[in-house]
Design a protein around this motif. Structure first.
Motif, PDB file in Angstrom:
ATOM      1  N   PHE A 298     -50.760   0.137   2.915  1.00 57.84           N
ATOM      2  CA  PHE A 298     -49.320   0.010   2.745  1.00 57.84           C
ATOM      3  C   PHE A 298     -48.709  -0.517   4.037  1.00 57.84           C
ATOM      4  CE2 PHE A 298     -49.726   4.205   4.560  1.00 57.84           C
ATOM      5  CZ  PHE A 298     -48.616   4.346   5.373  1.00 57.84           C
TER       6      PHE A 298
ATOM      7  N   GLY B 115     -44.486  -1.616   5.639  1.00 58.60           N
ATOM      8  CA  GLY B 115     -43.062  -1.598   5.339  1.00 58.60           C
ATOM      9  C   GLY B 115     -42.216  -1.802   6.567  1.00 58.60           C
TER      10      GLY B 115
ATOM     11  N   TYR C  55     -38.021  -1.487   2.872  1.00 61.51           N
ATOM     12  CA  TYR C  55     -38.902  -2.192   1.940  1.00 61.51           C
ATOM     13  C   TYR C  55     -40.331  -1.753   2.245  1.00 61.51           C
ATOM     14  CZ  TYR C  55     -41.439  -5.823  -0.489  1.00 61.51           C
ATOM     15  OH  TYR C  55     -42.295  -6.488  -1.318  1.00 61.51           O
ATOM     16  N   THR C  56     -41.064  -1.380   1.211  1.00 58.78           N
ATOM     17  CA  THR C  56     -42.446  -0.940   1.393  1.00 58.78           C
ATOM     18  C   THR C  56     -43.332  -1.624   0.360  1.00 58.78           C
ATOM     19  OG1 THR C  56     -41.617   1.220   2.091  1.00 58.78           O
ATOM     20  CG2 THR C  56     -43.959   1.067   1.590  1.00 58.78           C
ATOM     21  N   TRP C  57     -44.519  -2.044   0.793  1.00 62.51           N
ATOM     22  CA  TRP C  57     -45.525  -2.644  -0.085  1.00 62.51           C
ATOM     23  C   TRP C  57     -46.750  -1.739  -0.066  1.00 62.51           C
ATOM     24  CZ3 TRP C  57     -50.352  -4.286   1.704  1.00 62.51           C
ATOM     25  CH2 TRP C  57     -51.144  -4.936   0.761  1.00 62.51           C
ATOM     26  N   TYR C  58     -47.241  -1.414  -1.265  1.00 64.95           N
ATOM     27  CA  TYR C  58     -48.427  -0.579  -1.407  1.00 64.95           C
ATOM     28  C   TYR C  58     -49.491  -1.342  -2.185  1.00 64.95           C
ATOM     29  CZ  TYR C  58     -45.011   3.245  -0.877  1.00 64.95           C
ATOM     30  OH  TYR C  58     -44.005   4.069  -0.445  1.00 64.95           O
ATOM     31  N   ASP C  59     -50.737  -1.207  -1.789  1.00 62.66           N
ATOM     32  CA  ASP C  59     -51.864  -1.645  -2.606  1.00 62.66           C
ATOM     33  C   ASP C  59     -52.658  -0.394  -2.914  1.00 62.66           C
ATOM     34  OD1 ASP C  59     -53.980  -2.755  -3.908  1.00 62.66           O
ATOM     35  OD2 ASP C  59     -54.686  -3.955  -2.234  1.00 62.66           O
TER      36      ASP C  59
ATOM     37  N   ASP D 111     -50.481  -3.838  -6.769  1.00 65.31           N
ATOM     38  CA  ASP D 111     -49.545  -3.991  -5.661  1.00 65.31           C
ATOM     39  C   ASP D 111     -48.194  -3.476  -6.132  1.00 65.31           C
ATOM     40  OD1 ASP D 111     -51.513  -5.178  -4.214  1.00 65.31           O
ATOM     41  OD2 ASP D 111     -50.683  -7.191  -4.310  1.00 65.31           O
TER      42      ASP D 111
ATOM     43  N   LYS E 122     -44.228  -2.664  -5.028  1.00 62.69           N
ATOM     44  CA  LYS E 122     -43.194  -3.013  -4.055  1.00 62.69           C
ATOM     45  C   LYS E 122     -41.998  -2.095  -4.282  1.00 62.69           C
ATOM     46  CE  LYS E 122     -45.064  -7.515  -4.568  1.00 62.69           C
ATOM     47  NZ  LYS E 122     -46.052  -7.291  -5.607  1.00 62.69           N
ATOM     48  N   GLN E 123     -41.484  -1.529  -3.207  1.00 62.45           N
ATOM     49  CA  GLN E 123     -40.363  -0.602  -3.307  1.00 62.45           C
ATOM     50  C   GLN E 123     -39.287  -1.000  -2.310  1.00 62.45           C
ATOM     51  OE1 GLN E 123     -41.455   3.459  -2.600  1.00 62.45           O
ATOM     52  NE2 GLN E 123     -39.358   4.096  -2.257  1.00 62.45           N
TER      53      GLN E 123
END
Length: 66
Positions: free
Chosen positions: A14, A16, A33-37, A54, A56-57
């Motif tokens: 992750f 962000g 903004y956060t990106w998670y895999d 993936d 995205k928040q």
């Protein structure tokens, strides 16, 4: 219905960023903004569904300090 099986722990990644703006001494607004895999692979899905993991928040917030 999506099904999962297996007993191993997967690793995920992750990243962000966020900013906060002080409007007054007690009132702030912020954005993140956060990106998670999540690392879910096709082997973990029993019905062969699309496995794009993936996430995205984005969030906005207000804060008041007493």
């Amino acid at each position: 219905m999506l099904g999962f099986s297996g007993n191993k722990d997967d690793e995920g990644v992750f990243a962000g960023a966020g900013v906060a703006f002080k409007v007054t001494d007690r009132f702030l607004i912020n954005a993140e903004y956060t990106w998670y895999d999540a690392g879910i692979t096709v082997e973990n899905v029993s019905n062969g569904a699309d496995t794009d993991t993936d996430f995205k928040q984005a969030s906005l917030g207000v804060e008041y300090r007493f």
